[in-house]
Design a protein around this motif. Sequence first.
Motif, PDB file in Angstrom:
ATOM      1  N   HIS A  68      10.993  99.998  55.502  1.00  0.00           N
ATOM      2  CA  HIS A  68      11.423 100.635  54.262  1.00  0.00           C
ATOM      3  C   HIS A  68      12.113  99.680  53.406  1.00  0.00           C
ATOM      4  N   GLN A  69      11.717  98.727  53.119  1.00  0.00           N
ATOM      5  CA  GLN A  69      12.304  97.617  52.477  1.00  0.00           C
ATOM      6  C   GLN A  69      12.963  98.046  50.990  1.00  0.00           C
ATOM      7  N   GLU A  70      12.005  98.817  50.303  1.00  0.00           N
ATOM      8  CA  GLU A  70      12.213  99.099  49.004  1.00  0.00           C
ATOM      9  C   GLU A  70      13.405 100.154  49.057  1.00  0.00           C
ATOM     10  N   ASP A  71      13.539 100.928  49.731  1.00  0.00           N
ATOM     11  CA  ASP A  71      14.408 102.172  49.625  1.00  0.00           C
ATOM     12  C   ASP A  71      15.757 101.452  49.988  1.00  0.00           C
ATOM     13  N   ILE A  72      15.958 100.787  51.140  1.00  0.00           N
ATOM     14  CA  ILE A  72      16.980 100.113  51.461  1.00  0.00           C
ATOM     15  C   ILE A  72      17.624  99.386  50.455  1.00  0.00           C
ATOM     16  N   ASP A  73      16.827  98.240  49.865  1.00  0.00           N
ATOM     17  CA  ASP A  73      17.242  97.440  48.556  1.00  0.00           C
ATOM     18  C   ASP A  73      17.670  98.131  47.534  1.00  0.00           C
ATOM     19  N   SER A  74      17.117  99.350  47.163  1.00  0.00           N
ATOM     20  CA  SER A  74      17.696 100.224  46.134  1.00  0.00           C
ATOM     21  C   SER A  74      19.004 100.616  46.525  1.00  0.00           C
ATOM     22  N   GLU A  75      19.214 101.124  47.724  1.00  0.00           N
ATOM     23  CA  GLU A  75      20.426 101.621  48.244  1.00  0.00           C
ATOM     24  C   GLU A  75      21.385 100.344  48.130  1.00  0.00           C
ATOM     25  N   ILE A  76      21.196  99.437  48.550  1.00  0.00           N
ATOM     26  CA  ILE A  76      22.071  98.246  48.336  1.00  0.00           C
ATOM     27  C   ILE A  76      22.440  97.797  46.967  1.00  0.00           C
ATOM     28  N   ARG A  77      21.348  98.040  46.055  1.00  0.00           N
ATOM     29  CA  ARG A  77      21.718  97.588  44.449  1.00  0.00           C
ATOM     30  C   ARG A  77      22.606  98.716  43.967  1.00  0.00           C
ATOM     31  N   ALA A  78      22.575  99.907  44.406  1.00  0.00           N
ATOM     32  CA  ALA A  78      23.174 100.927  43.691  1.00  0.00           C
ATOM     33  C   ALA A  78      24.774 100.959  44.398  1.00  0.00           C
ATOM     34  N   GLU A  79      25.002 100.645  45.421  1.00  0.00           N
ATOM     35  CA  GLU A  79      26.041 100.351  46.063  1.00  0.00           C
ATOM     36  C   GLU A  79      26.785  99.054  45.267  1.00  0.00           C
ATOM     37  N   TRP A  80      26.041  98.126  44.964  1.00  0.00           N
ATOM     38  CA  TRP A  80      26.574  96.814  44.239  1.00  0.00           C
ATOM     39  C   TRP A  80      26.908  97.346  43.083  1.00  0.00           C
ATOM     40  N   GLU A  81      26.179  97.958  42.300  1.00  0.00           N
ATOM     41  CA  GLU A  81      26.363  98.536  40.821  1.00  0.00           C
ATOM     42  C   GLU A  81      27.897  99.425  40.954  1.00  0.00           C
ATOM     43  N   GLN A  82      27.825 100.056  41.833  1.00  0.00           N
ATOM     44  CA  GLN A  82      29.135 100.917  41.899  1.00  0.00           C
ATOM     45  C   GLN A  82      30.292 100.085  42.057  1.00  0.00           C
ATOM     46  N   ALA A  83      30.470  99.051  43.131  1.00  0.00           N
ATOM     47  CA  ALA A  83      31.345  98.144  43.324  1.00  0.00           C
ATOM     48  C   ALA A  83      31.854  97.653  41.994  1.00  0.00           C
ATOM     49  N   LYS A  84      30.797  96.942  41.426  1.00  0.00           N
ATOM     50  CA  LYS A  84      31.163  96.306  40.004  1.00  0.00           C
ATOM     51  C   LYS A  84      31.819  97.133  39.029  1.00  0.00           C
ATOM     52  N   GLN A  85      31.223  98.532  38.987  1.00  0.00           N
ATOM     53  CA  GLN A  85      31.840  99.417  37.817  1.00  0.00           C
ATOM     54  C   GLN A  85      33.321  99.732  38.402  1.00  0.00           C
ATOM     55  N   ALA A  86      33.545  99.883  39.635  1.00  0.00           N
ATOM     56  CA  ALA A  86      35.106 100.368  40.346  1.00  0.00           C
ATOM     57  C   ALA A  86      35.895  99.104  39.922  1.00  0.00           C
ATOM     58  N   LYS A  87      35.426  97.826  40.083  1.00  0.00           N
ATOM     59  CA  LYS A  87      36.164  96.595  39.878  1.00  0.00           C
ATOM     60  C   LYS A  87      36.597  96.323  38.320  1.00  0.00           C
ATOM     61  N   ALA A  88      35.701  96.655  37.662  1.00  0.00           N
ATOM     62  CA  ALA A  88      35.650  96.742  36.195  1.00  0.00           C
ATOM     63  C   ALA A  88      36.710  97.849  35.785  1.00  0.00           C
ATOM     64  N   GLN A  89      36.991  98.849  36.074  1.00  0.00           N
ATOM     65  CA  GLN A  89      37.641  99.913  35.734  1.00  0.00           C
ATOM     66  C   GLN A  89      39.259  99.833  36.335  1.00  0.00           C
ATOM     67  N   SER A  90      39.449  99.156  37.364  1.00  0.00           N
ATOM     68  CA  SER A  90      40.643  98.991  37.947  1.00  0.00           C
ATOM     69  C   SER A  90      41.398  97.901  37.264  1.00  0.00           C
ATOM     70  N   PRO A  91      42.735  98.223  37.478  1.00  0.00           N
ATOM     71  CA  PRO A  91      43.729  97.728  36.318  1.00  0.00           C
ATOM     72  C   PRO A  91      43.990  96.132  37.089  1.00  0.00           C
ATOM     73  N   ARG A  92      44.201  95.374  36.286  1.00  0.00           N
ATOM     74  CA  ARG A  92      44.358  93.931  36.993  1.00  0.00           C
ATOM     75  C   ARG A  92      45.911  93.614  37.751  1.00  0.00           C
ATOM     76  N   SER A  93      45.864  92.937  38.574  1.00  0.00           N
ATOM     77  CA  SER A  93      47.070  92.677  39.220  1.00  0.00           C
ATOM     78  C   SER A  93      48.099  91.855  38.355  1.00  0.00           C
ATOM     79  N   PRO A  94      49.356  92.212  38.456  1.00  0.00           N
ATOM     80  CA  PRO A  94      50.388  91.317  37.665  1.00  0.00           C
ATOM     81  C   PRO A  94      50.043  89.822  37.862  1.00  0.00           C
ATOM     82  N   PHE A  95      49.839  89.543  38.981  1.00  0.00           N
ATOM     83  CA  PHE A  95      49.509  87.974  39.288  1.00  0.00           C
ATOM     84  C   PHE A  95      48.523  87.538  38.200  1.00  0.00           C
TER      85      PHE A  95
END
Length: 103
Positions: A68-95
């Motif tokens: 089921h490689q195609e399904d699992i790969d798309s799940e991984i891609r979606a999770e990666w995109e979600q993590a990138k969006q969350a990182k972009a929306q999070s405030p930068r640390s004071p450091f």
Amino acid sequence: MTTKVIYPHIEKTSADEPARLQRLPRVRVAQIVMDCLAYGWSVEEMCRQHPDLIPSEAHAAMGYYFDHQEDIDSEIRAEWEQAKQAKAQSPRSPFYVRMQAKG
């Protein structure tokens, strides 16, 4: 004639739910696959790194992935995109802000 393949240790309750381990339902097949892809870990190494995981579960997860490689790969891609969006929306640390200001 269609043959249904049974994956011991793996459960997928519905089409929109990710495949998971039966004994450890919080562990998704995609998580095991990511360890293999990201770190190049063998099944034996995955079991050393995750002591709750047994070899038969890891082998079943990888077998499921290859079928089921195609399904699992798309799940991984979606999770990666979600993590990138969350990182972009999070405030930068004071450091980070201080270092950025220094150039």
